[in-house]
Design a protein around this motif. Structure first.
Motif, PDB file in Angstrom:
ATOM      1  N   VAL A  52      38.416 -10.198  17.543  1.00  0.00           N
ATOM      2  CA  VAL A  52      37.368  -9.346  18.132  1.00  0.00           C
ATOM      3  C   VAL A  52      37.248  -9.654  19.623  1.00  0.00           C
ATOM      4  N   ARG A  63      29.205  -3.840  21.846  1.00  0.00           N
ATOM      5  CA  ARG A  63      29.937  -3.262  20.710  1.00  0.00           C
ATOM      6  C   ARG A  63      30.073  -4.252  19.560  1.00  0.00           C
ATOM      7  N   HIS A  64      30.085  -5.546  19.918  1.00  0.00           N
ATOM      8  CA  HIS A  64      30.241  -6.578  18.883  1.00  0.00           C
ATOM      9  C   HIS A  64      29.232  -7.695  19.123  1.00  0.00           C
ATOM     10  N   THR A  86      31.059  -7.773  24.176  1.00  0.00           N
ATOM     11  CA  THR A  86      30.724  -8.664  23.057  1.00  0.00           C
ATOM     12  C   THR A  86      29.673  -9.679  23.491  1.00  0.00           C
ATOM     13  N   GLY A 128      25.934   1.515  16.468  1.00  0.00           N
ATOM     14  CA  GLY A 128      27.386   1.328  16.447  1.00  0.00           C
ATOM     15  C   GLY A 128      27.829  -0.100  16.736  1.00  0.00           C
ATOM     16  N   CYS A 129      26.883  -0.995  17.023  1.00  0.00           N
ATOM     17  CA  CYS A 129      27.259  -2.399  17.299  1.00  0.00           C
ATOM     18  C   CYS A 129      27.648  -3.063  15.976  1.00  0.00           C
ATOM     19  N   GLN A 130      28.817  -3.677  15.963  1.00  0.00           N
ATOM     20  CA  GLN A 130      29.274  -4.367  14.747  1.00  0.00           C
ATOM     21  C   GLN A 130      28.843  -5.824  14.788  1.00  0.00           C
ATOM     22  N   VAL A 131      28.340  -6.319  13.655  1.00  0.00           N
ATOM     23  CA  VAL A 131      27.895  -7.725  13.595  1.00  0.00           C
ATOM     24  C   VAL A 131      28.942  -8.544  12.843  1.00  0.00           C
ATOM     25  N   HIS A 132      29.350  -9.652  13.433  1.00  0.00           N
ATOM     26  CA  HIS A 132      30.352 -10.542  12.820  1.00  0.00           C
ATOM     27  C   HIS A 132      29.726 -11.929  12.676  1.00  0.00           C
TER      28      HIS A 132
END
Ligand SMILES: Cc1ncc(C[n+]2csc(CCOP(=O)(O)OP(=O)(O)O)c2C)c(N)n1
Length: 518
Positions: free
Chosen positions: A193, A264-265, A200, A291-295
């Motif tokens: 990522v 975004r992340h 990020t 739309g923000c992806q969580v990791h």
């Protein structure tokens, strides 16, 4: 050995050396047992919320549980708000709650209540000790449960007859579950990522806010261009000159949203995903942009510093020193005493190695910037939003780290919940400087009144948020409990009193008379 002696002996053998106590009749045998086990120090607190908040401060600073001795359901209930904060902080903590003798419970005596239900609301582990023969082994299990990574509340309920019956024995320590290593696969996915180059943010929390973790995270940020942020209310954040600085995510959801705009992340290293503290009409419940992806790099019970170190290696930042913050202090201020000039004085004078217990609320707005370049220190926040934590937290931090100065930054409304902690500061001669930001209001609630959209003009509503009539004299309260106290009305006064309090060992209180906010 009776059950109480077995519990006390086992606690000491398992490394639990402090018990914050407010006992009653059902705990008398445990109180007596403390004389037989001198390694277990009993510290008297005059309200259970002080005992539980102190155990939280102690656990945050040592990584080991303190015990609290609480009197049946009502004693536990009085301690619940600060146990709630400790649960949110993931502090290892071991409440011991006395109960009626097993055979007496059916008579429904006046103090009979549902202790198990109360304990269950904050504890990750609850055990009711059934017989004295189990007292030692139940205690050893409780200690291991409290220490289970990342740390939790483990409550042991101790009936009076269990404490006074013989035939008990101490038990040996049990190895707790240590932080779990994060699998290489997860670290590899997060590295991918980061290599993708999209905007990020790495959100740090829990043990991700200790110096080694911050250094690794800062290296990752340097090499990949990711931004770092800290969770809003950290249990313990190591900061100051020489440590990579990280801004906190803001308390207000719209400010947090603007900090995260365009992200975004979001990579989580220790905390849960951020949410708004409260819901408000027409405001979002989360600050994350659409739309923000969580990791998840590391969960709270994982080895967060280890995961960050491996991530740093993988992205080629292994040897990068990160970007340590420069030593930088504000000038000692002059002129009017405001929350802002008080923050400058604190930034100018904060001693090296200080432990700051922050319950300054609205008066704390300028503190992070003013202290960012002060000598290295720990910052302990109000993790669960239940006010009345700061003075007890300072009590426990000072007992945990007797060689370090403790600074309790308290707003006046919050201080009053657990003000009797000052008596323990005096009795134990703890090196705590307490600053009371006296704005004579529940100032944050005057803001929240507007934010919730409630009508703001009613005089009754306003009077419920106003702490004047009468003004509270904190110097008199402190003096009455044995803590030397002074009042500052100018910035120069405040700085001089702060300098004196830091220079002298033992407890001090400074009432900072701020412009009224009511
Ligand atoms: C246990 C608990 N009770 C009540 C509240 C609601 N509450 C939030 S802030 C606040 C007042 C805070 O006033 P003060 O400590 O003086 O800080 P200021 O807002 O003036 O900065 C109250 C009562 C709470 N958060 N926790």
């Amino acid at each position: 050995m009776n059950g109480a002696q077995a519990v006390a002996r086992t606690l000491a053998d398992c490394g639990v050396t402090t018990c914050f106590a407010n006992p009653g009749t059902s705990e008398m045998h445990f109180v007596a047992a403390l004389d037989a086990v001198p390694e277990l120090r009993g510290v008297l607190c005059l309200f259970e919320g002080v005992a539980t908040g102190a155990a939280d401060g102690y656990g945050r600073m040592t990584g080991r549980p303190a015990a609290t001795l609480l009197h049946l359901g009502p004693g536990l209930a009085n301690g619940l708000a600060n146990l709630h904060n400790a649960r949110r902080a993931r502090t290892p903590l071991l409440p011991i709650v006395g109960d009626h003798a097993t055979y007496h419970k059916r008579f429904d005596a006046p103090l009979e209540s549902d202790i198990d239900a109360l304990a269950g609301s904050v504890s990750g582990w609850v055990r009711r000790c059934a017989r004295s023969a189990d007292a030692g082994s139940d205690t050893a299990e409780a200690v291991a449960a409290a220490l289970r990574a990342p740390g939790q509340i483990a409550t042991l309920i101790l009936p009076a007859d269990v404490t006074w019956t013989g035939g008990a024995a101490a038990a040996a320590p049990i190895a707790p579950r240590l932080p779990t290593p994060v699998p290489d696969e997860v670290i590899g996915q997060v590295a991918a990522v980061l290599r993708g180059g999209e905007p990020t943010v790495i959100l740090l929390g829990g043990t991700g806010l200790r110096r080694t973790a911050l250094t690794a995270a800062s290296g990752v940020a340097q090499v990949t261009g990711a931004r770092l942020l800290a969770e809003t209310f950290a249990a313990r954040h190591e900061r100051g000159a020489g440590i990579p600085p990280v801004d906190r995510l803001a308390y207000l959801v719209e400010m947090a949203a603007s900090q995260l705009a365009g992200t975004r992340h979001l990579i989580l290293a220790g905390p849960s995903a951020p949410v708004s503290f409260f819901a408000y009409p027409d405001k979002p419940s989360t600050p994350l942009p659409a739309g923000c992806q969580v990791h998840v790099l590391a969960e709270p019970g994982d080895d967060v510093p280890g995961a960050l170190a491996s991530l740093a290696d993988l992205v080629g930042a292994g040897d990068a020193p990160g970007t340590p913050g420069p030593p930088q202090r504000p000038e000692v201020p002059d002129g009017e005493l405001t929350a802002q000039t008080a923050a400058s004085a604190i930034g100018a004078l904060l001693p090296e190695g200080a432990i700051v217990c922050d319950e300054a609320n609205t008066s704390g707005l300028w503190l992070p910037a003013a202290t960012a370049g002060a000598p290295p220190h720990d910052w302990l926040s109000l993790t669960g939003g239940a006010i009345g934590q700061g003075l007890p937290l300072a009590t426990g931090a000072a007992l945990a780290c007797p060689d370090r100065p403790v600074l309790a930054l308290e707003s006046d409304g919050s201080a009053m919940y657990t003000v009797s902690a000052l008596w323990t500061h005096a009795r134990e001669q703890l090196d705590i400087t307490t600053v009371i930001f006296s704005n004579r209001a529940y100032a944050i609630l005057t803001m929240e009144l507007e934010r919730t959209g409630a009508p703001t003009t009613g005089t009754t509503a306003r009077s419920l948020l106003d702490l004047s009539r009468p003004d509270i004299d904190f110097t008199a309260l402190a003096a009455g409990m044995g803590v030397p106290a002074s009042r500052a009305t100018t910035a120069a006064d405040f700085a001089a009193q702060l300098e004196r309090a830091f220079a002298e060992p033992g407890p001090h209180l400074i009432e900072a008379a701020l412009p009224p906010r009511g």
